[in-house]
Design a protein around this motif. Structure first.
Motif, mmCIF file in Angstrom:
data_model
loop_
_atom_site.group_PDB
_atom_site.id
_atom_site.type_symbol
_atom_site.label_atom_id
_atom_site.label_comp_id
_atom_site.label_asym_id
_atom_site.label_seq_id
_atom_site.Cartn_x
_atom_site.Cartn_y
_atom_site.Cartn_z
ATOM 1 N N TRP A 21 71.923 -17.445 29.844
ATOM 2 C CA TRP A 21 73.519 -17.435 30.322
ATOM 3 C C TRP A 21 74.154 -16.328 30.371
ATOM 4 O O TRP A 21 73.522 -15.335 30.201
ATOM 5 N N VAL A 240 71.573 -25.218 25.036
ATOM 6 C CA VAL A 240 72.978 -25.644 24.804
ATOM 7 C C VAL A 240 73.179 -26.246 23.395
ATOM 8 O O VAL A 240 72.371 -27.239 23.152
ATOM 9 N N CYS A 281 79.017 -24.402 31.994
ATOM 10 C CA CYS A 281 77.682 -24.348 31.505
ATOM 11 C C CYS A 281 76.854 -24.984 32.725
ATOM 12 O O CYS A 281 75.918 -24.577 33.179
#
Length: 295
Positions: A21, A240, A281
């Motif tokens: 990320w 996540v 995201c």
């Protein structure tokens, strides 16, 4: 072969491409806050007094507490910790409690479409009625926020078999109706690819607190344990972690007191966490792994 949704192939998480990320982080964390409005006299919605005839005034008032009090206290809490929110919004709130929605707008929170009201569910609707529901909710958000929402969560977590097709047709980028993974998953629909964002069916105050009679402390313990384990697992692949709270459940004072422990624990690991929204995201994942038809 058993019946299948047919929207995605099986994929073991241990065999997927590696990625990170933003900032090289391995764990993305978002909090979904459900801001909801219910029709008085409707049978749908969570009952907090199952021994009494439902619907009744008591249950409606319990849920309305979130709009009048709990939602405001949670805004104060997330301001204090400087954390973003993905607001799962019933668009009837624009007429019922516009001040609450405006407060989230001032914070810059993401607005995720959550239907018109949790007093209606898509499953069981004919396809034209569901298409109108999605269109009305989408237009309401676009009108008030200046842009259409990119994400959808069905009221009552109860989509129909056609929901994904209609969402792609309406221009949505992602859905939160498929809690089957810890990474985003591309879905096949008649309207083109649609991303399924990981959505918490366990670290969620509805099943834990209301359905399973979990205490405020137990919910906080669950959220903390989930974080600690996912930090370990994320060393193998990016993950996540989403958690879902409702204004009328965690928004109760004694639950906010325990939920502070969760936010304190998150802050202790901020060097390893990307604090984000579901939409950010989804966008980052799609930039790394474009929809299959786009290569």
């Amino acid at each position: 072969m058993l019946p299948s949704p047919g929207r995605f192939p099986y994929s073991p998480i241990v065999d997927r491409p590696d990625f990170t990320w933003p900032g090289g982080k391995r764990l993305a964390v978002y909090v979904a806050l459900c801001v909801e409005h219910f029709a008085y006299g409707s049978g749908l919605g969570l009952p907090y007094s199952p021994g009494l005839q439902h619907p009744n005034t008591y249950n409606w008032a319990w849920r309305e507490y979130g709009n009048r009090v709990g939602g405001w206290r949670l805004i104060e809490l997330f301001d204090e910790y400087r954390l973003p929110l993905s607001v799962l919004l019933n668009t009837e709130c624009y007429a019922h409690c516009p001040e609450l929605v405006a407060a989230h707008r001032r914070r810059g929170d993401e607005i995720v479409a959550h239907g018109r009201t949790n007093s209606e569910h898509q499953n069981g609707m004919d396809i034209d009625a569901e298409r109108r529901l999605i269109a009305e909710a989408t237009q309401a958000i676009a009108s008030h926020e200046g842009a259409a929402p990119s994400g959808w969560m069905s009221p009552g977590a109860h989509p129909s078999a056609s929901t994904e097709d209609l969402l792609a047709e309406a221009g949505y980028a992602y859905t939160m109706d498929w809690p089957m993974d810890d990474q985003p998953v591309w879905l096949k629909t008649k309207g083109g690819p649609l991303l399924a964002m990981p959505y918490p069916h366990e670290v969620n105050d509805v099943p834990m607190v209301v359905l399973h009679d979990g205490t405020a402390q137990a919910f906080a313990d669950m959220a903390i344990d989930n974080l600690d384990e996912m930090l370990v697992q994320s060393e193998q692949q990016a993950l996540v972690y989403g958690m879902t709270i409702h204004t009328f459940i965690v928004g109760q004072p004694f639950r906010i007191r325990q939920f502070r422990r969760v936010l304190d624990h998150l802050n202790k690991h901020q060097d390893r966490i990307w604090f984000t929204t579901a939409g950010a995201c989804a966008r980052h994942y799609a930039s790394l792994f474009p929809a299959p038809q786009a290569g």
